[in-house]
Design a protein around this motif. Structure first.
Motif, PDB file in Angstrom:
ATOM      1  N   THR A 253      91.885  27.262  89.026  1.00 14.07           N
ATOM      2  CA  THR A 253      93.137  26.527  89.225  1.00 14.07           C
ATOM      3  C   THR A 253      94.165  27.417  89.924  1.00 14.07           C
ATOM      4  O   THR A 253      94.049  28.651  89.911  1.00 14.07           O
ATOM      5  N   ALA A 254      95.153  26.752  90.514  1.00 15.32           N
ATOM      6  CA  ALA A 254      96.164  27.474  91.294  1.00 15.32           C
ATOM      7  C   ALA A 254      97.094  28.256  90.368  1.00 15.32           C
ATOM      8  O   ALA A 254      97.602  27.720  89.387  1.00 15.32           O
ATOM      9  N   ASP A 255      97.328  29.519  90.700  1.00 11.42           N
ATOM     10  CA  ASP A 255      98.282  30.347  89.947  1.00 11.42           C
ATOM     11  C   ASP A 255      99.726  30.056  90.342  1.00 11.42           C
ATOM     12  O   ASP A 255     100.657  30.359  89.604  1.00 11.42           O
ATOM     13  N   GLY A 256      99.900  29.532  91.569  1.00  8.78           N
ATOM     14  CA  GLY A 256     101.259  29.241  92.034  1.00  8.78           C
ATOM     15  C   GLY A 256     101.271  27.925  92.797  1.00  8.78           C
ATOM     16  O   GLY A 256     100.217  27.357  93.090  1.00  8.78           O
ATOM     17  N   SER A 257     102.474  27.450  93.115  1.00  8.38           N
ATOM     18  CA  SER A 257     102.621  26.190  93.849  1.00  8.38           C
ATOM     19  C   SER A 257     102.851  26.485  95.320  1.00  8.38           C
ATOM     20  O   SER A 257     103.599  27.402  95.668  1.00  8.38           O
ATOM     21  N   GLY A 258     102.242  25.683  96.187  1.00  4.28           N
ATOM     22  CA  GLY A 258     102.407  25.882  97.621  1.00  4.28           C
ATOM     23  C   GLY A 258     101.359  25.109  98.384  1.00  4.28           C
ATOM     24  O   GLY A 258     100.962  24.022  97.954  1.00  4.28           O
ATOM     25  N   LEU A 259     100.914  25.665  99.505  1.00  5.71           N
ATOM     26  CA  LEU A 259      99.831  25.066 100.273  1.00  5.71           C
ATOM     27  C   LEU A 259      98.558  25.862 100.027  1.00  5.71           C
ATOM     28  O   LEU A 259      98.583  27.101 100.042  1.00  5.71           O
ATOM     29  N   PHE A 260      97.455  25.150  99.811  1.00  3.83           N
ATOM     30  CA  PHE A 260      96.160  25.793  99.606  1.00  3.83           C
ATOM     31  C   PHE A 260      95.340  25.636 100.870  1.00  3.83           C
ATOM     32  O   PHE A 260      95.060  24.533 101.314  1.00  3.83           O
ATOM     33  N   ARG A 261      94.982  26.783 101.451  1.00  2.00           N
ATOM     34  CA  ARG A 261      94.095  26.758 102.601  1.00  2.00           C
ATOM     35  C   ARG A 261      92.705  27.189 102.143  1.00  2.00           C
ATOM     36  O   ARG A 261      92.494  28.355 101.793  1.00  2.00           O
ATOM     37  N   THR A 273      78.575  33.396  94.899  1.00  2.00           N
ATOM     38  CA  THR A 273      78.519  34.403  93.834  1.00  2.00           C
ATOM     39  C   THR A 273      79.932  34.637  93.291  1.00  2.00           C
ATOM     40  O   THR A 273      80.927  34.339  93.965  1.00  2.00           O
ATOM     41  N   GLU A 274      79.991  35.192  92.086  1.00  2.00           N
ATOM     42  CA  GLU A 274      81.278  35.518  91.469  1.00  2.00           C
ATOM     43  C   GLU A 274      82.076  36.400  92.419  1.00  2.00           C
ATOM     44  O   GLU A 274      81.527  37.331  93.015  1.00  2.00           O
ATOM     45  N   GLY A 275      83.341  36.100  92.582  1.00  2.00           N
ATOM     46  CA  GLY A 275      84.187  36.893  93.463  1.00  2.00           C
ATOM     47  C   GLY A 275      84.277  36.369  94.888  1.00  2.00           C
ATOM     48  O   GLY A 275      85.083  36.871  95.676  1.00  2.00           O
ATOM     49  N   THR A 276      83.468  35.351  95.235  1.00  2.00           N
ATOM     50  CA  THR A 276      83.535  34.772  96.582  1.00  2.00           C
ATOM     51  C   THR A 276      84.936  34.214  96.830  1.00  2.00           C
ATOM     52  O   THR A 276      85.439  33.426  96.019  1.00  2.00           O
ATOM     53  N   PRO A 277      85.577  34.596  97.952  1.00  2.00           N
ATOM     54  CA  PRO A 277      86.900  34.018  98.245  1.00  2.00           C
ATOM     55  C   PRO A 277      86.810  32.502  98.442  1.00  2.00           C
ATOM     56  O   PRO A 277      85.914  32.024  99.132  1.00  2.00           O
ATOM     57  N   LEU A 278      87.711  31.757  97.791  1.00  2.00           N
ATOM     58  CA  LEU A 278      87.717  30.301  97.881  1.00  2.00           C
ATOM     59  C   LEU A 278      88.853  29.788  98.768  1.00  2.00           C
ATOM     60  O   LEU A 278      88.783  28.683  99.303  1.00  2.00           O
ATOM     61  N   VAL A 294      89.420  33.224  93.929  1.00  2.00           N
ATOM     62  CA  VAL A 294      88.011  33.625  94.051  1.00  2.00           C
ATOM     63  C   VAL A 294      87.199  32.901  92.968  1.00  2.00           C
ATOM     64  O   VAL A 294      87.746  32.461  91.951  1.00  2.00           O
ATOM     65  N   ALA A 295      85.900  32.798  93.216  1.00  2.00           N
ATOM     66  CA  ALA A 295      85.013  32.162  92.227  1.00  2.00           C
ATOM     67  C   ALA A 295      84.966  33.016  90.970  1.00  2.00           C
ATOM     68  O   ALA A 295      84.819  34.241  91.044  1.00  2.00           O
ATOM     69  N   ASP A 296      85.088  32.371  89.815  1.00  2.00           N
ATOM     70  CA  ASP A 296      85.080  33.104  88.548  1.00  2.00           C
ATOM     71  C   ASP A 296      83.671  33.213  87.978  1.00  2.00           C
ATOM     72  O   ASP A 296      83.484  33.724  86.885  1.00  2.00           O
ATOM     73  N   ARG A 297      82.682  32.711  88.719  1.00  2.56           N
ATOM     74  CA  ARG A 297      81.282  32.758  88.272  1.00  2.56           C
ATOM     75  C   ARG A 297      80.386  32.537  89.475  1.00  2.56           C
ATOM     76  O   ARG A 297      80.847  32.054  90.507  1.00  2.56           O
ATOM     77  N   SER A 298      79.120  32.873  89.338  1.00  5.49           N
ATOM     78  CA  SER A 298      78.140  32.556  90.369  1.00  5.49           C
ATOM     79  C   SER A 298      77.552  31.176  90.061  1.00  5.49           C
ATOM     80  O   SER A 298      77.366  30.826  88.896  1.00  5.49           O
TER      81      SER A 298
END
Ligand code: ZN
Length: 325
Positions: A253-261, A273-278, A294-298
């Motif tokens: 989930t988003a930590d802040g409000s704004g635009l998500f790219r 895999t875990e850590g993949t940039p989303l 980032v992905a929190d799991r694989s």
């Protein structure tokens, strides 16, 4: 049924009465085969913006070979006319301030809030069925999949028959995480029906508001294969390669409000895999990055939001933990 008759009826039924005294009605289609057999209950659009299920049932109606049917199919294309008219997920406070989400209150209550009354009327059909297919679609960009209760082998077999590439098991009751209880998932139609011993699945046919040909076609073929599996129609269900994974309640989930790219090149359905940039949530006026998600799991990325304007806490992505391939 009388012997040797095969019928389709479309009956208008009253689900509840609105404050103005206007009856809230919907249409229940019943298909009776010439031979005896099981009963399948299927519905769409409890969440009214999830219209791929409604289109799936229209095409299922066109393609169902009634002359080959043994048993009964009950189909409700618009289970929730209120949310359908509002093209929404839940109803506004004016209609049901207690239970705005219809899929949290099954089996309903004929003396309860508006959604509870609506569910109670439909439950009279549900409770007579031998299997349930509750058609939904996801809200972000979503990979089509079928959800069933983990450990419920009859529901799993129904999910396998429906035939999506990806089946997601969901833990329930004592096995479920705190979030499952907090979000009232015990009141989902699928969960309440399975609790009564009726095998039950929720296909999630891609995302909402748009009719997506591939998702609808998958829905129609899935229903026809469910009918073959149950013995409602002749023929065998083909063997398939399916991945079984556990659905992801604690989504990213988003930590802040704004635009998500979203990260370019990411596609739902792919293994990550875990850590993949989303993707990145950034401040639209200053361009300041607020959250590098980032992905929190694989696992399998099965949902990634494309609705870019997000507020803190909104779901950005869901990753399913692979259990069997
Ligand atoms: Zn839904």
């Amino acid at each position: 049924m009388n012997a040797n008759t095969r019928t389709h009826t479309a009956e208008e039924v009253t689900l509840a009465t609105l404050p103005s005294g206007v009856d809230l009605t919907t249409t229940i289609h019943t298909y009776d085969g010439a031979e005896d057999g099981p009963t399948l209950y299927t519905q769409a659009a409890q969440h009214g913006r999830e219209i791929n299920g409604t289109e799936t049932l229209r095409r299922f109606h066109e393609r169902l070979p009634l002359e080959e049917l043994s048993g009964t199919i009950v189909a409700v294309p618009v289970a929730n006319p209120l949310t359908f008219d509002l093209v929404s997920y839940i109803t506004p406070e004016e209609f049901d301030s207690v239970n705005p989400n219809m899929n949290r209150i099954w089996p309903g209550d004929e003396d309860g809030s508006l959604h509870q009354q609506m569910a109670a009327r439909l439950w009279t059909e549900v409770s007579r069925a031998d299997a349930i297919v509750d058609l939904h679609t996801g809200s972000p960009d979503m990979y089509p999949h079928v959800v069933y209760r983990e450990g419920d082998e009859r529901s799993r077999a129904l999910a396998e028959a429906f035939g999506a590439d990806l089946l997601l098991s969901e833990q329930a009751d004592d096995e479920a995480p705190e979030e499952w209880h907090r979000r009232g998932f015990a009141g989902k139609l699928r969960v309440a029906a399975a609790e009564e011993g009726i095998p039950s699945v929720t296909p999630e046919l891609a995302h909402n508001k748009q009719i997506l040909e591939d998702a609808v076609e998958e829905g129609v073929e899935g229903l026809l294969d469910v009918c073959r599996y149950l013995g409602l129609l002749p023929g065998d269900v083909p063997a398939r390669d399916q991945t079984i994974a556990r659905n992801h309640l604690g989504q990213v989930t988003a930590d802040g409000s704004g635009l998500f790219r979203p990260e370019p090149g990411l596609e739902v359905g792919q293994d990550i895999t875990e850590g993949t940039p989303l993707g990145t949530v950034y401040e639209p006026r200053t361009y300041e990055p607020l959250h590098e998600a980032v992905a929190d799991r694989s696992g399998i990325l099965y949902a990634l939001t494309r609705e870019a304007t997000v507020t803190a806490g909104d779901q950005l992505a869901s990753v399913a933990l692979v259990r069997e391939e």
